[in-house]
Design an enzyme around this catalytic site. Structure first.
Site, PDB file in Angstrom:
ATOM      1  N   LYS A   1       2.924   0.228  10.931  1.00 49.71           N
ATOM      2  CA  LYS A   1       4.288  -0.270  10.825  1.00 49.71           C
ATOM      3  C   LYS A   1       4.643  -1.282  11.905  1.00 49.71           C
ATOM      4  O   LYS A   1       5.306  -2.268  11.646  1.00 49.71           O
ATOM      5  CB  LYS A   1       5.280   0.890  10.863  1.00 49.71           C
ATOM      6  CG  LYS A   1       6.683   0.424  10.552  1.00 49.71           C
ATOM      7  CD  LYS A   1       7.481   1.454   9.845  1.00 49.71           C
ATOM      8  CE  LYS A   1       8.775   0.890   9.326  1.00 49.71           C
ATOM      9  NZ  LYS A   1       8.583   0.098   8.100  1.00 49.71           N
TER      10      LYS A   1
ATOM     11  N   GLU B   1       9.047 -10.948  -1.567  1.00 50.45           N
ATOM     12  CA  GLU B   1       9.116  -9.582  -1.043  1.00 50.45           C
ATOM     13  C   GLU B   1       8.604  -8.581  -2.081  1.00 50.45           C
ATOM     14  O   GLU B   1       7.873  -7.644  -1.753  1.00 50.45           O
ATOM     15  CB  GLU B   1      10.564  -9.269  -0.628  1.00 50.45           C
ATOM     16  CG  GLU B   1      10.824  -7.834  -0.199  1.00 50.45           C
ATOM     17  CD  GLU B   1       9.948  -7.344   0.944  1.00 50.45           C
ATOM     18  OE1 GLU B   1       9.271  -8.154   1.597  1.00 50.45           O
ATOM     19  OE2 GLU B   1       9.912  -6.119   1.161  1.00 50.45           O
TER      20      GLU B   1
ATOM     21  N   TRP C   1      -4.412   2.845  15.691  1.00 52.72           N
ATOM     22  CA  TRP C   1      -4.677   1.771  14.747  1.00 52.72           C
ATOM     23  C   TRP C   1      -5.684   0.875  15.458  1.00 52.72           C
ATOM     24  O   TRP C   1      -5.361   0.248  16.463  1.00 52.72           O
ATOM     25  CB  TRP C   1      -3.396   0.994  14.438  1.00 52.72           C
ATOM     26  CG  TRP C   1      -3.562  -0.054  13.387  1.00 52.72           C
ATOM     27  CD1 TRP C   1      -3.576   0.127  12.035  1.00 52.72           C
ATOM     28  CD2 TRP C   1      -3.715  -1.460  13.595  1.00 52.72           C
ATOM     29  NE1 TRP C   1      -3.739  -1.076  11.388  1.00 52.72           N
ATOM     30  CE2 TRP C   1      -3.823  -2.060  12.320  1.00 52.72           C
ATOM     31  CE3 TRP C   1      -3.782  -2.284  14.726  1.00 52.72           C
ATOM     32  CZ2 TRP C   1      -3.986  -3.439  12.136  1.00 52.72           C
ATOM     33  CZ3 TRP C   1      -3.954  -3.650  14.553  1.00 52.72           C
ATOM     34  CH2 TRP C   1      -4.045  -4.216  13.263  1.00 52.72           C
TER      35      TRP C   1
ATOM     36  N   GLU D   1       0.904  -4.363  -1.089  1.00 56.84           N
ATOM     37  CA  GLU D   1       0.748  -3.538   0.111  1.00 56.84           C
ATOM     38  C   GLU D   1       0.500  -2.072  -0.220  1.00 56.84           C
ATOM     39  O   GLU D   1      -0.335  -1.417   0.391  1.00 56.84           O
ATOM     40  CB  GLU D   1       2.040  -3.699   0.918  1.00 56.84           C
ATOM     41  CG  GLU D   1       2.111  -2.965   2.206  1.00 56.84           C
ATOM     42  CD  GLU D   1       3.449  -3.199   2.900  1.00 56.84           C
ATOM     43  OE1 GLU D   1       4.415  -3.647   2.259  1.00 56.84           O
ATOM     44  OE2 GLU D   1       3.526  -2.925   4.105  1.00 56.84           O
TER      45      GLU D   1
ATOM     46  N   LYS E   1       5.439  -6.078  -1.347  1.00 57.51           N
ATOM     47  CA  LYS E   1       5.548  -4.617  -1.452  1.00 57.51           C
ATOM     48  C   LYS E   1       4.521  -4.104  -2.437  1.00 57.51           C
ATOM     49  O   LYS E   1       3.842  -3.125  -2.191  1.00 57.51           O
ATOM     50  CB  LYS E   1       6.967  -4.270  -1.927  1.00 57.51           C
ATOM     51  CG  LYS E   1       7.522  -3.023  -1.394  1.00 57.51           C
ATOM     52  CD  LYS E   1       8.237  -3.177  -0.079  1.00 57.51           C
ATOM     53  CE  LYS E   1       7.477  -3.885   0.995  1.00 57.51           C
ATOM     54  NZ  LYS E   1       8.206  -4.193   2.166  1.00 57.51           N
TER      55      LYS E   1
ATOM     56  N   HIS F   1       2.430 -25.393 -10.980  1.00 58.33           N
ATOM     57  CA  HIS F   1       1.624 -26.271 -10.115  1.00 58.33           C
ATOM     58  C   HIS F   1       0.328 -25.617  -9.680  1.00 58.33           C
ATOM     59  O   HIS F   1      -0.255 -26.002  -8.662  1.00 58.33           O
ATOM     60  CB  HIS F   1       2.449 -26.707  -8.899  1.00 58.33           C
ATOM     61  CG  HIS F   1       3.615 -27.566  -9.269  1.00 58.33           C
ATOM     62  ND1 HIS F   1       3.477 -28.846  -9.752  1.00 58.33           N
ATOM     63  CD2 HIS F   1       4.953 -27.301  -9.284  1.00 58.33           C
ATOM     64  CE1 HIS F   1       4.665 -29.350 -10.028  1.00 58.33           C
ATOM     65  NE2 HIS F   1       5.580 -28.418  -9.754  1.00 58.33           N
TER      66      HIS F   1
ATOM     67  N   ASN G   1      -1.353   2.417  24.412  1.00 59.58           N
ATOM     68  CA  ASN G   1      -0.987   1.539  23.298  1.00 59.58           C
ATOM     69  C   ASN G   1      -0.848   0.143  23.876  1.00 59.58           C
ATOM     70  O   ASN G   1      -0.151  -0.053  24.866  1.00 59.58           O
ATOM     71  CB  ASN G   1       0.349   2.001  22.698  1.00 59.58           C
ATOM     72  CG  ASN G   1       0.932   0.982  21.741  1.00 59.58           C
ATOM     73  OD1 ASN G   1       0.198   0.339  20.997  1.00 59.58           O
ATOM     74  ND2 ASN G   1       2.246   0.834  21.754  1.00 59.58           N
ATOM     75  N   GLY G   2      -1.532  -0.836  23.256  1.00 56.43           N
ATOM     76  CA  GLY G   2      -1.460  -2.206  23.758  1.00 56.43           C
ATOM     77  C   GLY G   2      -2.849  -2.804  23.782  1.00 56.43           C
ATOM     78  O   GLY G   2      -3.770  -2.295  23.145  1.00 56.43           O
TER      79      GLY G   2
ATOM     80  N   ARG H   1       2.697   4.277  13.114  1.00 58.15           N
ATOM     81  CA  ARG H   1       2.220   3.216  14.005  1.00 58.15           C
ATOM     82  C   ARG H   1       0.714   3.027  13.930  1.00 58.15           C
ATOM     83  O   ARG H   1       0.160   2.089  14.503  1.00 58.15           O
ATOM     84  CB  ARG H   1       2.604   3.533  15.458  1.00 58.15           C
ATOM     85  CG  ARG H   1       4.081   3.690  15.673  1.00 58.15           C
ATOM     86  CD  ARG H   1       4.352   4.054  17.102  1.00 58.15           C
ATOM     87  NE  ARG H   1       3.994   2.980  17.996  1.00 58.15           N
ATOM     88  CZ  ARG H   1       4.792   1.991  18.350  1.00 58.15           C
ATOM     89  NH1 ARG H   1       6.001   1.924  17.862  1.00 58.15           N
ATOM     90  NH2 ARG H   1       4.381   1.053  19.172  1.00 58.15           N
TER      91      ARG H   1
ATOM     92  N   CYS I   1      -0.630   1.595  17.653  1.00 58.49           N
ATOM     93  CA  CYS I   1      -0.889   2.964  18.084  1.00 58.49           C
ATOM     94  C   CYS I   1       0.411   3.624  18.545  1.00 58.49           C
ATOM     95  O   CYS I   1       1.364   2.955  18.911  1.00 58.49           O
ATOM     96  CB  CYS I   1      -1.883   3.065  19.231  1.00 58.49           C
ATOM     97  SG  CYS I   1      -3.416   2.202  18.939  1.00 58.49           S
TER      98      CYS I   1
END
Ligand code: F6R
Length: 609
Positions: free
Chosen positions: A604, A482, A74, A489, A486, A505, A100-101, A27, A2
């Site tokens: 983020k 990576e 969020w 996502e 990306k 494998h 926030n938290g 956020r 948040c």
């Protein structure tokens, strides 16, 4: 998670709060709200959805108030509904709170407050705060005392800002979640926010608040105290971020802007730190001998930062330094022995990722020395680690990390270089001049890709595929991982990254003519030969092959498509390949009309474990 913002000053706050929330939306973006104080009570407007929906709504209603708070959410406790959106209040609307938290003892507090007859209207942990404040307000008649007493009851993490009816004041406090103060003393204006970009358009004078700080902000007057009320001084710094960096400029998305500004970001990362002619690396704060007691390096990180850590760790391993990379959220279980000869490097763009901070604190408890490699000056990681190496990439707003991956990987490689100079028995590079010259030219290599890539065309060609695989060895393996992160996502398509040799494998069972395989080649002949063999195994099962490889590379002759990596040292080739893959992900997501900068369910800065 948040984002919170508060503003006090002479003149209306609403536009400032909305701009701040837009800049904090990375956020969290599932609901948003503001509360303002205008001498006729507190007015709260909040709803599920994006900040722009809130802004449209507010433009019609035109609430005014010179003191205000805002929030973009969020969800952690309860779904993204209007009721769960912040600010939270009580039935009297005597107080309004953004937070926030995570309040860990909210269940107990809620039960106690309900037993006193208080009614709750949301599922959030935050709602206990306005109720606690109101209880103490009734008991003491003093709002500052009520705020302090309420905050003292909270266990867990919080950055919190509160308004009280009929007072031109914002009360704020932080414990374990970021809270930054901004000031324009001439205008008598103060800001409190989760991050600097929230108010960068208005001031570049900031103070990074510390855990336990309580702020009482009025127009023309500001006091910072500890929880007991003793005044504390917090140093005001000037941040050198350009407010333009927090806007999209001519771009449709922050992600594309951030991919495009990588040459500058990377130049800033290396500026003044390397001398290719002398073959030296000079990292401020890391003088000669600082690492001479280190016998083992452990890198801890999450997501993209984890991939950058894998990249950087390769340089240490190649130099014979014992180095392990751990997912920060598994560190408690995976770290093995840690002692004062262990150096733990916490890699985190934001410096606020709860999992990474948890690992950092664990390492410190066990006596390890610690360094963070981070983008954010004043972040929790920067303050808690023994030393910080800043990647200087500038603010990154798109939820998908792009420029910061490149800058992290380079900063870590430089740190690895410094380590090998100090750690006994480590092998220093014998090609240091070529290595540093190639690094010096890396920003130009990225510009070359940006000027003549064919990512849009290629992503259109493979748009209807079932899944996308990315393979590579060593450093290219971290780029493959990576690349896949990306891709999944932001496109929401199935994508996986593997070590080239791992495909056979198991994952090979998924390979068909509808699963393009992106194979990353760095120009290291021995490694590339093996990747080519693995790529051919996929090709033999019908997979289209995309070679991400240097110009004229032999893999290009067997591939269906070739994404060109400009000529460089094999150590840096993976970073150029990564830019090609970032562009492919971006255009694939764009063609699918995905909300590229704000992918569903993500945020983020992940400040919960
Ligand atoms: C992916 C992404 C995330 C972050 C991760 C760690 O594009 O951005 O995977 O890399 O949440 O964040 P930081 O680096 O801030 O610790």
């Amino acid at each position: 998670m948040c984002g919170i913002i508060a503003r006090v000053g002479n003149g209306d706050s609403v536009d400032t709060l909305l701009t701040g929330l837009e800049n904090l939306e990375y956020r969290g973006y599932d609901s948003a709200g503001v509360a303002v104080q205008n001498g006729h009570g507190i007015k709260i407007h909040k709803q599920s959805g994006r900040v722009e929906d809130l802004a449209t709504d507010l433009r019609e209603r035109q609430p005014k108030g010179n003191v205000g708070i805002g929030h973009t959410r969020w969800s952690t406790h309860g779904p993204p509904t209007d009721e769960n959106a912040h600010p939270h209040s009580t039935s009297t609307t005597n107080v309004a709170v953004v937070h926030n938290g995570v309040i860990e003892n909210y269940d107990t507090l809620r039960e106690e407050l309900q037993a006193k007859g208080r009614e709750f209207t949301s599922d959030t942990d935050t709602e206990v705060i306005p109720h606690l404040m109101e209880e103490y307000l009734e008991e003491t008649g003093d709002s500052e005392t009520a705020f302090r007493k309420a905050v003292e009851e909270l266990e867990g993490s919080y950055a919190v800002a509160a308004l009280v009816d009929d007072e031109d004041v914002v009360y704020a406090a932080r414990q374990g979640s970021p809270l930054v103060l901004g000031q324009d003393e001439e205008a008598g204006e103060y800001f409190l926010a989760s991050d600097v970009p929230a108010f960068l358009e208005y001031t570049d004078e900031v103070a990074f608040l510390e855990d336990g700080d309580v702020v009482i902000a009025r127009p023309d007057d500001l006091t910072v105290t500890d929880l007991e009320g003793n005044v504390v001084e917090r140093e005001i710094e000037r941040v050198d971020w350009d407010p333009e960096e927090t806007g999209k400029g001519r771009y449709d998305h922050f992600m594309l802007k951030e991919i495009d500004t990588q040459p500058t970001a990377l130049s800033n990362t290396i500026d003044g730190r390397i001398d290719p002619v002398e073959g030296t690396v000079d990292l401020e704060d890391f003088p000669d001998g600082i690492f001479e007691d280190v016998r083992e390096v452990q890198l801890v990180a999450c997501g993209t930062s984890y991939h950058a850590a894998l990249y950087g760790a390769q340089s240490l391993k190649q130099a014979g330094v014992r180095a392990e990379v751990h997912r920060a959220n598994e560190y408690e279980l995976s770290s093995g022995p840690i002692d004062e000869q262990t150096l733990v490097i916490a890699v985190t763009q934001s410096g606020e990722t709860a999992d990474t901070l948890g690992a950092l604190r664990r390492a410190q408890d066990k006596g390890a020395s610690t360094v963070t490699v981070t983008n954010v000056v004043g972040s929790t990681a920067a303050r808690e680690a023994d030393e910080a190496l800043f990647i200087r990439a500038g603010p990154e707003i798109g939820v998908a990390a792009t420029k910061t991956f490149s800058s992290q990987a380079v900063a870590l490689s430089l740190l690895a270089h410094r380590l090998t100079e100090d750690v006994p028995d480590a092998d220093t590079r014998d090609d240091v001049t070529e290595y540093l010259s190639a690094l010096h030219e890396l920003p130009d290599g990225i510009s070359e890709i940006l000027d003549r890539h064919k990512a849009e065309e290629l992503s259109r060609k493979y748009r209807d595929s079932d899944a996308y695989f990315f393979i590579g060895r060593g450093m290219a393996n971290s780029v493959a991982k990576e690349g896949a992160l990306k891709f999944k996502e932001i496109t929401y398509e199935h994508a996986e990254g593997f070590a080239s040799g791992e495909l056979k494998h198991g994952p090979l069972a998924l390979v068909t003519q509808d699963t393009p395989v992106f194979a990353i080649f760095t120009g290291d002949e021995e490694q590339d030969k093996k990747t080519r063999k693995n790529a051919e195994e996929a090709q033999a099962r019908g997979a289209p092959l995309v070679a991400v490889a240097p110009e004229g590379h032999e893999a290009a002759s067997i591939a269906d498509e070739h994404l060109v990596v400009p000529d460089t040292h094999p150590v840096w080739a993976g970073l150029l390949a990564n830019v090609q893959l970032q562009l492919v992900s971006y255009y694939a997501a764009d063609q699918l009309s995905r909300p590229i900068d704000k992918p569903r369910n993500l945020a983020k800065s992940v400040t919960v474990e």
